[in-house]
Write a protein that holds these residues in place. Structure first.
Motif, PDB file in Angstrom:
ATOM      1  N   ALA A 239       0.824  -1.203   0.000  1.00  0.00           N
ATOM      2  CA  ALA A 239       0.000   0.000   0.000  1.00  0.00           C
ATOM      3  C   ALA A 239       0.859   1.256   0.000  1.00  0.00           C
ATOM      4  O   ALA A 239       0.513   2.279  -0.600  1.00  0.00           O
ATOM      5  N   GLN A 240       2.017   1.180   0.670  1.00  0.00           N
ATOM      6  CA  GLN A 240       2.928   2.327   0.706  1.00  0.00           C
ATOM      7  C   GLN A 240       3.536   2.580  -0.669  1.00  0.00           C
ATOM      8  O   GLN A 240       3.803   3.716  -1.045  1.00  0.00           O
ATOM      9  N   ILE A 241       3.757   1.490  -1.417  1.00  0.00           N
ATOM     10  CA  ILE A 241       4.336   1.634  -2.761  1.00  0.00           C
ATOM     11  C   ILE A 241       3.339   2.261  -3.716  1.00  0.00           C
ATOM     12  O   ILE A 241       3.693   3.026  -4.606  1.00  0.00           O
ATOM     13  N   GLY A 242       2.054   1.960  -3.509  1.00  0.00           N
ATOM     14  CA  GLY A 242       1.018   2.523  -4.365  1.00  0.00           C
ATOM     15  C   GLY A 242       0.525   1.505  -5.368  1.00  0.00           C
ATOM     16  O   GLY A 242       1.037   0.382  -5.457  1.00  0.00           O
ATOM     17  N   PRO A 243      -0.485   1.887  -6.174  1.00  0.00           N
ATOM     18  CA  PRO A 243      -1.066   0.946  -7.143  1.00  0.00           C
ATOM     19  C   PRO A 243      -0.071   0.573  -8.229  1.00  0.00           C
ATOM     20  O   PRO A 243       0.916   1.266  -8.460  1.00  0.00           O
ATOM     21  N   GLY A 244      -0.358  -0.533  -8.902  1.00  0.00           N
ATOM     22  CA  GLY A 244       0.556  -0.980  -9.949  1.00  0.00           C
ATOM     23  C   GLY A 244       1.582  -1.949  -9.405  1.00  0.00           C
ATOM     24  O   GLY A 244       1.582  -2.309  -8.233  1.00  0.00           O
ATOM     25  N   LYS A 245       2.505  -2.372 -10.234  1.00  0.00           N
ATOM     26  CA  LYS A 245       3.490  -3.382  -9.844  1.00  0.00           C
ATOM     27  C   LYS A 245       4.740  -2.806  -9.211  1.00  0.00           C
ATOM     28  O   LYS A 245       5.594  -3.527  -8.735  1.00  0.00           O
ATOM     29  N   GLY A 246       4.887  -1.471  -9.199  1.00  0.00           N
ATOM     30  CA  GLY A 246       6.072  -0.886  -8.615  1.00  0.00           C
ATOM     31  C   GLY A 246       7.276  -1.025  -9.522  1.00  0.00           C
ATOM     32  O   GLY A 246       7.193  -1.539 -10.639  1.00  0.00           O
ATOM     33  N   ILE A 247       8.423  -0.573  -9.017  1.00  0.00           N
ATOM     34  CA  ILE A 247       9.665  -0.696  -9.767  1.00  0.00           C
ATOM     35  C   ILE A 247      10.576  -1.691  -9.081  1.00  0.00           C
ATOM     36  O   ILE A 247      10.332  -2.114  -7.941  1.00  0.00           O
ATOM     37  N   LEU A 248      11.647  -2.067  -9.754  1.00  0.00           N
ATOM     38  CA  LEU A 248      12.529  -3.114  -9.237  1.00  0.00           C
ATOM     39  C   LEU A 248      13.136  -2.738  -7.895  1.00  0.00           C
ATOM     40  O   LEU A 248      13.291  -3.585  -7.015  1.00  0.00           O
ATOM     41  N   ARG A 249      13.457  -1.454  -7.728  1.00  0.00           N
ATOM     42  CA  ARG A 249      14.089  -1.053  -6.467  1.00  0.00           C
ATOM     43  C   ARG A 249      13.164  -1.253  -5.268  1.00  0.00           C
ATOM     44  O   ARG A 249      13.617  -1.328  -4.123  1.00  0.00           O
ATOM     45  N   ASP A 250      11.857  -1.377  -5.518  1.00  0.00           N
ATOM     46  CA  ASP A 250      10.915  -1.590  -4.416  1.00  0.00           C
ATOM     47  C   ASP A 250      11.096  -2.936  -3.737  1.00  0.00           C
ATOM     48  O   ASP A 250      10.557  -3.171  -2.645  1.00  0.00           O
ATOM     49  N   VAL A 251      11.844  -3.878  -4.343  1.00  0.00           N
ATOM     50  CA  VAL A 251      12.041  -5.189  -3.706  1.00  0.00           C
ATOM     51  C   VAL A 251      13.148  -5.140  -2.662  1.00  0.00           C
ATOM     52  O   VAL A 251      13.328  -6.104  -1.904  1.00  0.00           O
ATOM     53  N   VAL A 252      13.904  -4.036  -2.614  1.00  0.00           N
ATOM     54  CA  VAL A 252      14.971  -3.907  -1.615  1.00  0.00           C
ATOM     55  C   VAL A 252      14.359  -3.965  -0.216  1.00  0.00           C
ATOM     56  O   VAL A 252      13.359  -3.299   0.067  1.00  0.00           O
ATOM     57  N   GLY A 253      14.947  -4.768   0.651  1.00  0.00           N
ATOM     58  CA  GLY A 253      14.461  -4.859   2.021  1.00  0.00           C
ATOM     59  C   GLY A 253      14.703  -6.223   2.630  1.00  0.00           C
ATOM     60  O   GLY A 253      15.456  -7.047   2.103  1.00  0.00           O
ATOM     61  N   GLU A 254      14.040  -6.454   3.746  1.00  0.00           N
ATOM     62  CA  GLU A 254      14.165  -7.720   4.467  1.00  0.00           C
ATOM     63  C   GLU A 254      12.973  -8.608   4.135  1.00  0.00           C
ATOM     64  O   GLU A 254      11.816  -8.163   4.129  1.00  0.00           O
ATOM     65  N   TRP A 255      13.263  -9.902   3.864  1.00  0.00           N
ATOM     66  CA  TRP A 255      12.238 -10.850   3.455  1.00  0.00           C
ATOM     67  C   TRP A 255      12.201 -12.052   4.390  1.00  0.00           C
ATOM     68  O   TRP A 255      13.254 -12.567   4.794  1.00  0.00           O
ATOM     69  N   HIS A 256      10.995 -12.460   4.741  1.00  0.00           N
ATOM     70  CA  HIS A 256      10.802 -13.732   5.448  1.00  0.00           C
ATOM     71  C   HIS A 256      10.629 -14.818   4.389  1.00  0.00           C
ATOM     72  O   HIS A 256       9.811 -14.685   3.477  1.00  0.00           O
TER      73      HIS A 256
END
Length: 428
Positions: A239-256
């Protein structure tokens, strides 16, 4: 004096005093020193000794004289004078303590054991739970719970929620009483393990199965609740990223990350795995890649010329821990961090260590340690990791926009040279 004295352990009272001695139920003590055997004393005192009297303090030698009923002399006497007294006594045939010392020792041993038994009984009776009682006095608890007089009931058992060291103590005592024991993984905590004690092995195995079924249900509920929390966090991030699929840099972060194949094959590794995804600049990534032949000078273009052509082209990296293996992965080709998510799998290579023996998992050929990442959305992914440890599918949910680990240098730390060094060290 009673013919049969109460059991000495557990000891719950301090030593009793009869100056100059103390007693704690198994002989006299002088300033915490107990009596040594005549043979031991000879080994310290004889001229052919390997030991030397100087290796023992003077008070120890004075204690030996007193505990054999001999005159220790003045407290100010020198060490040589004290040891000479003992040497003279041994030369004159010293074989055992005097009758007065033996009688006093027997009297104080009996007195201490009775006092200790009374105090121990009072303390035991004040304890309310089976666990507290069995930890305090396992022999008494099991003798009362499974009396030897009469026939024991086949289905009689007790489940004890005690720690590992206490389980071992109770198991040892139970075995000496002809009882059966088995441990069971229990609900309530990740490391919960209970001890079942009973008269019949089949009966306690059945109870073990019941407890571990409850454990399995508890674990399923725990995993389900955690998955719901993670999915809610992923929805919040999306929801913070917004509608649509986002960009590649949006995958940066911590993942479970979850991998059913790993969790089922190695259940002791759990289900909580992680991956920290980030981007690393081309020139820094090239420097880290130098050690396996991918030189930054392999192209005729300079780093500046490369950045003029693609200002945001970077390599995707991730530090990961998948239970049986941990390390770092690197995408095989640069990606535009500001571009859309790739529609297909992203090939990667990886280096790491196995989690059992911490041996380096290295693939200099680039044919073994490989895999793919498929970015389903900025907060969902799936992938496959292949290598000497096996081939595992995994799925991930993003839990934070900040990667917890960002250590691409792990790549350059895990080299063929380091692998050779560690192989040699393991055989030393």
């Amino acid at each position: 004096m009673d013919l049969k004295l109460p059991e000495l352990y557990p000891v719950v009272i301090p030593p009793i005093s009869h100056p100059p001695f103390d007693c704690q139920g198994k002989g006299l003590l002088y300033k915490s020193h107990s009596r040594e055997s005549v043979d031991t004393l000879r080994s310290w005192i004889t001229s052919k000794r390997v030991r030397t009297p100087l290796q023992r303090p003077k008070v120890w030698w004075q204690a030996q004289l007193l505990l054999y009923g001999l005159d220790p002399g003045k407290s100010s006497a020198k060490l040589a004078e004290v040891t000479q007294k003992l040497k003279d006594a041994l030369t004159n045939g010293l074989q055992a303590p005097s009758k007065e010392i033996i009688d006093l020792e027997n009297e104080l041993n009996a007195k201490f054991r009775h006092l200790n038994a009374d105090a121990r009984d009072t303390k035991y009776q004040a304890l309310e739970s089976d666990e507290s009682r069995v930890k305090f006095d396992p022999l008494r608890f099991l003798q009362e719970r499974f009396p030897t007089k009469g026939k024991r009931k086949k289905d009689d058992l007790v489940v004890l929620k005690i720690q590992r060291y206490d389980r071992y103590q109770v198991h040892t005592v139970a075995e000496s009483l002809g009882l059966c024991t088995v441990s069971a993984d229990a609900p309530g905590a990740d490391d919960a393990r209970w001890l079942i004690v009973g008269c019949d092995h089949d009966v306690i195995l059945e109870r073990q199965s019941q407890i571990e079924a409850k454990r399995s249900k508890w674990m399923d509920e725990k995993v389900k609740a955690k998955r719901q929390r993670l999915e809610a966090k992923a929805r919040e991030l999306e929801a913070q990223i917004g509608p649509g699929k986002g960009i590649l840099r949006d995958v940066v972060g911590e993942w479970h990350v979850e991998s059913p194949s790993i969790s089922e094959t190695w259940p002791h590794k759990g289900t909580d795995f992680r991956m920290s995804i980030y981007f690393h600049s081309l020139e820094e990534s090239d420097e880290l890649s130098d050690d396996h032949g991918e030189s930054s000078d392999s192209s005729s273009e300079t780093v500046d010329e490369k950045h003029e052509k693609s200002t945001d082209s970077e390599l995707l990296w991730a530090n990961f821990h998948l239970g049986v293996v941990h390390g770092v992965l690197q995408a095989k080709a640069e990606l535009s961090a500001s571009g859309s998510l790739p529609s297909g799998p992203i090939p990667f290579t990886w280096r790491g260590r196995d989690s059992e023996e911490e041996q380096i998992q290295l693939d200099m050929s680039g044919r073994t340690n490989r895999g793919t990442l498929t970015l389903l959305s900025p907060t969902k992914l799936k992938g496959v990791l292949k290598g000497g440890v096996g081939s595992f599918k995994f799925e991930g949910s993003k839990v934070s926009r900040i990667p917890a680990y960002r250590h691409p240098q792990v790549w350059s730390d895990l080299t063929q040279e380091q692998w050779n060094v560690e192989c040699v060290n393991r055989w030393k």
